[in-house]
Design a protein around this motif. Structure first.
Motif, PDB file in Angstrom:
ATOM      1  N   VAL A 140       7.556   3.691   5.908  1.00  0.00           N
ATOM      2  CA  VAL A 140       7.471   2.682   6.985  1.00  0.00           C
ATOM      3  C   VAL A 140       6.588   3.364   8.255  1.00  0.00           C
ATOM      4  O   VAL A 140       5.660   2.608   8.629  1.00  0.00           O
ATOM      5  CB  VAL A 140       8.796   2.252   7.392  1.00  0.00           C
ATOM      6  N   ILE A 141       6.890   4.613   8.371  1.00  0.00           N
ATOM      7  CA  ILE A 141       6.282   5.116   9.784  1.00  0.00           C
ATOM      8  C   ILE A 141       4.994   5.308   9.530  1.00  0.00           C
ATOM      9  O   ILE A 141       4.109   5.043  10.476  1.00  0.00           O
ATOM     10  CB  ILE A 141       7.033   6.464   9.981  1.00  0.00           C
ATOM     11  N   LEU A 142       4.679   5.729   8.162  1.00  0.00           N
ATOM     12  CA  LEU A 142       3.221   5.842   8.092  1.00  0.00           C
ATOM     13  C   LEU A 142       2.430   4.637   8.019  1.00  0.00           C
ATOM     14  O   LEU A 142       1.385   4.524   8.569  1.00  0.00           O
ATOM     15  CB  LEU A 142       3.100   6.556   6.409  1.00  0.00           C
ATOM     16  N   GLY A 143       3.234   3.393   7.522  1.00  0.00           N
ATOM     17  CA  GLY A 143       2.447   2.132   7.369  1.00  0.00           C
ATOM     18  C   GLY A 143       2.216   1.594   8.828  1.00  0.00           C
ATOM     19  O   GLY A 143       1.187   1.036   9.087  1.00  0.00           O
ATOM     20  N   LYS A 144       2.981   2.158   9.886  1.00  0.00           N
ATOM     21  CA  LYS A 144       2.699   1.399  10.993  1.00  0.00           C
ATOM     22  C   LYS A 144       1.278   2.152  11.629  1.00  0.00           C
ATOM     23  O   LYS A 144       0.660   1.626  12.318  1.00  0.00           O
ATOM     24  CB  LYS A 144       3.985   1.555  11.982  1.00  0.00           C
ATOM     25  N   TRP A 145       1.202   3.166  11.360  1.00  0.00           N
ATOM     26  CA  TRP A 145       0.106   4.045  11.876  1.00  0.00           C
ATOM     27  C   TRP A 145      -1.234   3.701  11.371  1.00  0.00           C
ATOM     28  O   TRP A 145      -2.406   3.517  11.839  1.00  0.00           O
ATOM     29  CB  TRP A 145       0.198   5.552  11.874  1.00  0.00           C
ATOM     30  N   GLU A 178       0.841  -1.378  -0.209  1.00  0.00           N
ATOM     31  CA  GLU A 178      -0.070   0.113   0.154  1.00  0.00           C
ATOM     32  C   GLU A 178       0.865   1.290  -0.172  1.00  0.00           C
ATOM     33  O   GLU A 178       0.407   2.208  -0.754  1.00  0.00           O
ATOM     34  CB  GLU A 178      -0.824   0.143   1.258  1.00  0.00           C
ATOM     35  N   MET A 179       1.945   1.194   0.820  1.00  0.00           N
ATOM     36  CA  MET A 179       2.721   2.324   0.669  1.00  0.00           C
ATOM     37  C   MET A 179       3.818   2.321  -0.326  1.00  0.00           C
ATOM     38  O   MET A 179       4.495   3.431  -0.639  1.00  0.00           O
ATOM     39  CB  MET A 179       3.498   2.331   2.150  1.00  0.00           C
ATOM     40  N   GLN A 180       3.950   1.296  -1.123  1.00  0.00           N
ATOM     41  CA  GLN A 180       5.021   1.309  -2.351  1.00  0.00           C
ATOM     42  C   GLN A 180       6.322   1.313  -1.607  1.00  0.00           C
ATOM     43  O   GLN A 180       7.210   2.324  -2.036  1.00  0.00           O
ATOM     44  CB  GLN A 180       4.658   2.091  -3.331  1.00  0.00           C
ATOM     45  N   ILE A 181       6.715   0.624  -0.558  1.00  0.00           N
ATOM     46  CA  ILE A 181       8.150   0.741  -0.012  1.00  0.00           C
ATOM     47  C   ILE A 181       8.915   0.129  -0.690  1.00  0.00           C
ATOM     48  O   ILE A 181       8.730  -1.141  -1.156  1.00  0.00           O
ATOM     49  CB  ILE A 181       7.893   0.190   1.555  1.00  0.00           C
ATOM     50  N   LYS A 182      10.164   0.702  -1.239  1.00  0.00           N
ATOM     51  CA  LYS A 182      11.241   0.026  -2.075  1.00  0.00           C
ATOM     52  C   LYS A 182      11.972  -0.671  -1.234  1.00  0.00           C
ATOM     53  O   LYS A 182      12.703  -0.212  -0.623  1.00  0.00           O
ATOM     54  CB  LYS A 182      11.936   0.945  -3.291  1.00  0.00           C
ATOM     55  N   THR A 183      12.332  -2.231  -1.136  1.00  0.00           N
ATOM     56  CA  THR A 183      12.906  -2.730  -0.348  1.00  0.00           C
ATOM     57  C   THR A 183      13.024  -4.195  -1.135  1.00  0.00           C
ATOM     58  O   THR A 183      11.892  -4.926  -1.515  1.00  0.00           O
ATOM     59  CB  THR A 183      12.420  -3.119   0.964  1.00  0.00           C
ATOM     60  N   PRO A 184      13.988  -5.056  -0.920  1.00  0.00           N
ATOM     61  CA  PRO A 184      14.293  -6.341  -1.375  1.00  0.00           C
ATOM     62  C   PRO A 184      13.286  -7.254  -0.582  1.00  0.00           C
ATOM     63  O   PRO A 184      13.032  -8.446  -1.077  1.00  0.00           O
ATOM     64  CB  PRO A 184      15.750  -6.497  -1.574  1.00  0.00           C
ATOM     65  N   THR A 185      13.372  -7.031   0.708  1.00  0.00           N
ATOM     66  CA  THR A 185      12.826  -7.777   1.893  1.00  0.00           C
ATOM     67  C   THR A 185      12.217  -7.263   2.960  1.00  0.00           C
ATOM     68  O   THR A 185      12.859  -6.004   3.164  1.00  0.00           O
ATOM     69  CB  THR A 185      13.740  -8.880   2.205  1.00  0.00           C
TER      70      THR A 185
END
Length: 503
Positions: free
Chosen positions: A406-411, A383-390
């Motif tokens: 990531v911070i927004l995702g946790k909220w 949903e947040m389109q976080i760019k990460t391999p894992t």
């Protein structure tokens, strides 16, 4: 060709497990020039400059300093060859004086004793060379951030730096401190020092630099002569696509029948008599100068600082959160200005950070439901389109924009209904800013409410449905979107000062 350049990086490649941070990047720095290095968060800027200091060893490539070739660099070699880096987090000791910090690790001695007087005399000369007034005896913790930065610059020059690399030097500074820093940078250039200047603030790039090098996704894109370029060209090169607007369109989604937050004469944490209303689906902007009381208000709402008097009414009932945990349980979240210190646990995984507020909910007898934990992390990564391999990637290894996601995702995982953003795009590049703005829009389109604190006038007007302005811990004005005017916002922002002058 090398004799024209003080520093050359040739075909630099850096690989980490599962990630290629730099792919065949070349950089050439002329003597006595200011070269701007720009790119989105995660473009490879920090990795590239760390290869110059020896903090990162490239997988392949060459480094040349004054024509002398190195396959790798060490911190000692970098210092011996006149390369110095000023990072965003200063390398100083708060309890020592400015003079002691200037000579940190290489004190002047008289026999076996450290000669403080000699260090103070040399420090005074070093500061005078930069046309800055700092008492060498002042403890670092008692200096402003701007002056702490000047001590770092003086330290580099004291060590005969010929190449000075400045990583987001204006990020922690006030506008007057930025002007002082600019003056020092110009002075250094006039003395023949070569400077690599990294900044997300494009107006600074055009003001200071001679040339601009653009990186994108770890690759070299282009080098431009500053006076022959423009902001639109740089943005397109940085993000790899044309951006027709800095701010994404948003459908009107305010529900004025639902007051989410109401403050009645709230006092606390320095703020006085704060009155406001916020509606479901609204982005309410908070403007004002540094120290106006905006962050202070956010801390009261989030329960990290106490309320002295007045009423906070949230979703129709009076609340008085005495801790962040209480605020989170009520549905209030804070995305803080300093995300590295207060927003995320940098040394832990994305998965852990996203689930942090809800571990109690997804655990039984202190045993975490790992299936729900992973599903939750995967949902908000997508949903947040976080760019990460894992999802097991440490948050400290992400770019600034992805850390913010990531911070927004946790909220969102915690189901927050009111999200307070304190300087949501500070230290974030143009392309990542646009992504954050889209996320803010999606929040209010879902019926959540956003209180957005920003020192960027254009951002306030581009994103807010209404703007409240604070000055000296009081609300001094309110503007609807139809009334937005930068001059009027500044008048409200300095209203308290004006009142003092007319007394």
């Amino acid at each position: 060709m090398s004799e024209d350049y003080v520093l050359e990086l040739e075909h630099i490649r850096k690989e980490y497990p599962g990630v290629v941070a730099l792919k065949d990047v070349t950089l050439q720095l002329k003597r006595g020039e200011i070269l701007a290095l720009i790119g989105e968060n995660g473009a490879g800027k920090s990795t590239l400059i760390k290869t110059c200091s020896g903090a990162v060893v490239p997988t392949s490539g060459k480094i040349k300093i004054n024509g002398k070739e190195f396959s790798r660099m060490t911190p000692q070699l970098a210092a011996e060859n006149g390369i110095a880096i000023i990072y965003q987090e200063f390398n100083n000791v708060a309890e020592l004086s400015a003079a002691e910090n200037l000579f940190l690790g290489r004190p002047i001695r008289k026999g076996i004793m450290i000669d403080k007087k000699a260090m103070e005399a040399e420090a005074e000369k070093a500061f005078a060379q930069l046309h800055i007034k700092i008492d060498p005896k002042t403890l670092m913790k008692d200096l402003t951030v701007g002056y702490q930065q000047m001590v770092e610059i003086a330290k580099a020059i004291q060590q005969n730096a010929q190449v000075l690399i400045m990583d987001e030097p204006s990020a922690p500074l006030t506008s007057s401190e930025v002007q002082s820093m600019f003056a020092v940078v110009e002075l250094l250039r006039s003395k023949g020092v070569s400077i690599i200047y990294i900044s997300h603030r494009l107006e600074e790039i055009f003001y200071l630099s001679d040339r601009i090098e653009v990186l994108r996704d770890g690759e070299y894109i282009k080098t431009l002569i500053t006076k022959e370029s423009n902001e639109d060209e740089l943005i397109q090169l940085m993000v790899g696509r044309e951006m027709t607007s800095k701010y994404p369109d948003r459908k009107p989604c305010i529900d004025k029948s639902k007051v989410v937050l109401e403050l009645k004469n709230v006092c606390g944490n320095g703020d006085r008599n704060i009155n406001l209303k916020m509606y479901a689906g609204e982005v309410l902007g908070l403007g004002g100068l540094v120290g106006a009381g905006r962050t202070e208000l956010a801390e009261v709402l989030f329960g990290s600082k106490p309320k002295d008097s007045g009423q906070i009414i949230f979703n129709g009932r009076e609340i008085n959160p005495k801790s962040p945990r209480e605020a989170i349980d009520l549905g209030i979240a804070l995305v803080p200005e300093d995300r590295k210190r207060h927003g995320a646990l940098l040394g832990t995984s994305i998965k852990h950070n996203i689930n942090m507020p809800i571990y109690e909910r997804i655990s039984k007898a202190s045993v975490i439901n790992t299936k729900v934990e992973r599903e939750t992390a995967e949902k908000y990564e997508k949903e947040m389109q976080i760019k990460t391999p894992t999802l097991d990637q440490l948050v400290k290894n992400l770019s600034g924009g992805n850390q913010q996601k990531v911070i927004l995702g946790k909220w969102l995982a915690a189901d927050a209904q009111l999200i307070i953003f304190d300087e949501p795009t500070r230290g974030i590049d143009v392309g990542a800013k646009y992504e954050i703005y889209k996320l803010i829009n999606s929040l209010v389109e879902q019926g959540r409410s956003v209180l957005m604190i920003s020192s960027e006038m254009e951002e306030l007007m581009g994103m807010s449905d209404r703007i409240l302005v604070l000055a000296e811990n009081e609300i001094t004005g309110e503007l609807s979107r139809e009334e937005y005017n930068a001059e009027q916002i500044m008048r409200f922002a300095s209203a308290a000062a004006d009142k003092e002058e007319t007394k």
